[in-house]
Every structure is written in structure tokens, then in C-alpha cells.
Motif scaffolding. Sequence first.
Motif, PDB file in Angstrom:
ATOM      1  N   ASN A  52       3.315  13.482 -14.659  1.00 11.08           N
ATOM      2  CA  ASN A  52       2.245  14.059 -15.265  1.00 11.08           C
ATOM      3  C   ASN A  52       2.224  15.458 -15.304  1.00 11.08           C
ATOM      4  OD1 ASN A  52       1.697  11.460 -16.244  1.00 11.08           O
ATOM      5  ND2 ASN A  52       0.001  11.237 -15.009  1.00 11.08           N
ATOM      6  N   GLN A  53       2.205  16.206 -14.187  1.00 11.74           N
ATOM      7  CA  GLN A  53       1.984  17.489 -14.052  1.00 11.74           C
ATOM      8  C   GLN A  53       3.379  18.260 -14.728  1.00 11.74           C
ATOM      9  OE1 GLN A  53      -0.317  19.335 -12.731  1.00 11.74           O
ATOM     10  NE2 GLN A  53       0.871  20.841 -13.877  1.00 11.74           N
ATOM     11  N   LEU A  54       4.519  17.683 -14.683  1.00 11.05           N
ATOM     12  CA  LEU A  54       5.933  18.216 -15.387  1.00 11.05           C
ATOM     13  C   LEU A  54       5.529  18.077 -16.850  1.00 11.05           C
ATOM     14  CD1 LEU A  54       8.575  16.637 -12.926  1.00 11.05           C
ATOM     15  CD2 LEU A  54       7.842  19.125 -13.334  1.00 11.05           C
ATOM     16  N   LEU A  55       5.052  16.826 -17.436  1.00 15.06           N
ATOM     17  CA  LEU A  55       5.031  16.764 -18.594  1.00 15.06           C
ATOM     18  C   LEU A  55       3.929  17.736 -19.166  1.00 15.06           C
ATOM     19  CD1 LEU A  55       4.855  12.773 -19.011  1.00 15.06           C
ATOM     20  CD2 LEU A  55       6.555  14.355 -19.877  1.00 15.06           C
ATOM     21  N   PHE A  56       2.641  17.949 -18.701  1.00 17.05           N
ATOM     22  CA  PHE A  56       1.769  19.104 -18.885  1.00 17.05           C
ATOM     23  C   PHE A  56       2.305  20.104 -19.098  1.00 17.05           C
ATOM     24  CE2 PHE A  56      -1.590  15.856 -17.332  1.00 17.05           C
ATOM     25  CZ  PHE A  56      -2.130  15.545 -18.668  1.00 17.05           C
ATOM     26  N   ASP A  57       3.090  20.593 -18.032  1.00 16.04           N
ATOM     27  CA  ASP A  57       3.723  21.882 -18.127  1.00 16.04           C
ATOM     28  C   ASP A  57       4.771  22.056 -19.177  1.00 16.04           C
ATOM     29  OD1 ASP A  57       2.181  22.412 -15.521  1.00 16.04           O
ATOM     30  OD2 ASP A  57       4.098  22.315 -14.450  1.00 16.04           O
ATOM     31  N   SER A  58       5.527  21.092 -19.437  1.00 18.14           N
ATOM     32  CA  SER A  58       6.260  21.113 -20.643  1.00 18.14           C
ATOM     33  C   SER A  58       5.666  21.197 -22.092  1.00 18.14           C
ATOM     34  CB  SER A  58       7.157  19.952 -20.648  1.00 18.14           C
ATOM     35  OG  SER A  58       7.996  19.723 -21.594  1.00 18.14           O
ATOM     36  N   GLN A  69       0.774  -1.214   0.135  1.00 19.31           N
ATOM     37  CA  GLN A  69      -0.015   0.028  -0.084  1.00 19.31           C
ATOM     38  C   GLN A  69       0.889   1.154  -0.009  1.00 19.31           C
ATOM     39  OE1 GLN A  69      -3.310   0.043  -0.488  1.00 19.31           O
ATOM     40  NE2 GLN A  69      -3.050   2.238  -0.518  1.00 19.31           N
ATOM     41  N   GLN A  70       2.025   1.428   0.853  1.00 16.39           N
ATOM     42  CA  GLN A  70       2.887   2.467   0.720  1.00 16.39           C
ATOM     43  C   GLN A  70       3.593   2.695  -0.617  1.00 16.39           C
ATOM     44  OE1 GLN A  70       5.543   1.397   3.836  1.00 16.39           O
ATOM     45  NE2 GLN A  70       4.514   2.521   5.512  1.00 16.39           N
ATOM     46  N   LEU A  71       3.977   1.527  -1.179  1.00 14.61           N
ATOM     47  CA  LEU A  71       4.600   1.600  -2.506  1.00 14.61           C
ATOM     48  C   LEU A  71       3.525   1.960  -3.421  1.00 14.61           C
ATOM     49  CD1 LEU A  71       6.528  -1.619  -2.516  1.00 14.61           C
ATOM     50  CD2 LEU A  71       7.534   0.647  -2.474  1.00 14.61           C
ATOM     51  N   GLU A  72       2.390   1.557  -3.464  1.00 16.95           N
ATOM     52  CA  GLU A  72       1.272   2.237  -4.215  1.00 16.95           C
ATOM     53  C   GLU A  72       0.992   3.482  -4.283  1.00 16.95           C
ATOM     54  OE1 GLU A  72      -2.233  -0.640  -4.262  1.00 16.95           O
ATOM     55  OE2 GLU A  72      -1.154  -2.186  -4.927  1.00 16.95           O
ATOM     56  N   ASN A  73       1.020   4.048  -3.009  1.00 16.17           N
ATOM     57  CA  ASN A  73       0.689   5.498  -2.595  1.00 16.17           C
ATOM     58  C   ASN A  73       1.866   6.372  -3.179  1.00 16.17           C
ATOM     59  OD1 ASN A  73      -1.823   4.947  -1.580  1.00 16.17           O
ATOM     60  ND2 ASN A  73      -0.791   4.951   0.580  1.00 16.17           N
ATOM     61  N   ALA A  74       3.142   5.771  -3.056  1.00 15.80           N
ATOM     62  CA  ALA A  74       4.209   6.487  -3.461  1.00 15.80           C
ATOM     63  C   ALA A  74       4.072   6.568  -4.970  1.00 15.80           C
ATOM     64  CB  ALA A  74       5.389   5.961  -3.038  1.00 15.80           C
ATOM     65  N   LEU A  75       3.730   5.571  -5.690  1.00 17.57           N
ATOM     66  CA  LEU A  75       3.845   5.477  -7.188  1.00 17.57           C
ATOM     67  C   LEU A  75       2.636   6.285  -7.604  1.00 17.57           C
ATOM     68  CD1 LEU A  75       4.389   1.755  -8.098  1.00 17.57           C
ATOM     69  CD2 LEU A  75       5.846   3.718  -8.870  1.00 17.57           C
ATOM     70  N   LYS A  76       1.726   6.467  -6.960  1.00 15.94           N
ATOM     71  CA  LYS A  76       0.536   7.394  -7.559  1.00 15.94           C
ATOM     72  C   LYS A  76       1.146   8.883  -7.271  1.00 15.94           C
ATOM     73  CE  LYS A  76      -3.388   4.850  -6.012  1.00 15.94           C
ATOM     74  NZ  LYS A  76      -4.799   4.720  -5.163  1.00 15.94           N
ATOM     75  N   LEU A  77       1.724   9.164  -6.245  1.00 15.91           N
ATOM     76  CA  LEU A  77       2.369  10.641  -6.093  1.00 15.91           C
ATOM     77  C   LEU A  77       3.488  10.792  -7.237  1.00 15.91           C
ATOM     78  CD1 LEU A  77       2.844  10.825  -2.070  1.00 15.91           C
ATOM     79  CD2 LEU A  77       1.291  12.120  -3.835  1.00 15.91           C
ATOM     80  N   ILE A  78       4.256   9.821  -7.378  1.00 15.66           N
ATOM     81  CA  ILE A  78       5.378   9.867  -8.544  1.00 15.66           C
ATOM     82  C   ILE A  78       4.735  10.248  -9.673  1.00 15.66           C
ATOM     83  CG2 ILE A  78       7.067   8.815  -9.687  1.00 15.66           C
ATOM     84  CD1 ILE A  78       7.834   7.588  -6.885  1.00 15.66           C
ATOM     85  N   ARG A  79       3.750   9.471 -10.117  1.00 17.49           N
ATOM     86  CA  ARG A  79       3.128   9.347 -11.589  1.00 17.49           C
ATOM     87  C   ARG A  79       2.371  10.942 -11.880  1.00 17.49           C
ATOM     88  NH1 ARG A  79       1.076   3.585 -10.879  1.00 17.49           N
ATOM     89  NH2 ARG A  79       2.863   2.590 -11.992  1.00 17.49           N
ATOM     90  N   SER A  80       1.730  11.171 -10.473  1.00 11.10           N
ATOM     91  CA  SER A  80       1.012  12.523 -10.760  1.00 11.10           C
ATOM     92  C   SER A  80       2.063  13.602 -10.872  1.00 11.10           C
ATOM     93  CB  SER A  80       0.295  12.925  -9.355  1.00 11.10           C
ATOM     94  OG  SER A  80      -0.130  13.884  -9.280  1.00 11.10           O
TER      95      SER A  80
END
Length: 156
Positions: free
Chosen positions: A62-68, A48-59
Motif C-alpha cells: 500500500n505504501q508503494l502504491l500511495f507513493d506511486s 499467527q506468523q503468516l497473518e503478521n507477515a501478510l499485514k507487513l506485506i500489505r502495508s
Amino acid sequence: SDPKSQGNLCDEYGRLKARVEALQKSQRHLMGEHLNMLSVKELQQLEQQLENALKLIRSRKNQLLFDSINVLQKKNKELQDCNRDLEKKLIENEKAKALTQQQHSEQQGQQEAVPSLNMRIYPANGSSEEGEAIQPLARVNSSGLPPWMIRSIMER
């Protein structure tokens, strides 16, 4: 230096040491080390900790990609606008060049249409022998007229 404060420091040291060991153990587990010692419940919590961390990393990714993408789209629009302006200037320059060439051609055509005047200058005495001196056109007498004009007036 009082024994009570030393006891508090020892207790504090013990708590901090235990906390550091727990964090190091958790870090090893997150890195995939020593998992065989974990129970099913502990493995589920780690997952669960790893899944939560992955969600934050992906988010964040994605934000950096959208900004770019937004920055690149703005640059693309600016370059398209600049390109459009340059195309307009190029067309204007080509039109101006064509107009200049047309005017130049018309001027050359007008110059060719006007016949050139080949005038022959005869000496003052009316003779046309080649050995005689011919008065230059640039010479002007006291009246301000060239000699050939004066001769024509006086002969009348």
C-alpha cells in the motif's frame, strides 16, 4: 589447540546446527510442507506468523502504491500546466498570425486603391513618332535633374 577451546567450538557447532535445522523446519512449515506433524497449538502459532507477515506485506504494498500515485499526480499536474502554457502560446500565435494577415490584406487593399500611373515619355523635340529615340528617365544632366524636367523649365 587447547582442549577447552575445542569443546567450546564443538558446543557452538552443535547449537548452530540445531538452529539451522529449526529454521529449515520453520521455513518448510511456512511454505506449507510437513504440516501434518504439527499440533493444534503449533498450527495456531504458524497461522499467527503468516497473518503478521501478510499485514507487513500489505502495508508495504500500500505504501508503494500511495507513493506511486503521488508521483503520478505530480506528473499529471505538471503536464496540465505545460498543456495550459502551450494552449496560451498557440492562441497568442494565432492572434499574431491573424493580425499579420489583416495588416497584409489592408496593405493590399491600399495598393489596389491607389491607381497606377501610366506615363508616356515624349522625345525632346515634341514629336511622338515611333521611330524616334526616347531619352531614358535615368539620364541626368549637370544640374542633377532629368532631361524632361529641364525641358519643362526651359519652355516656360
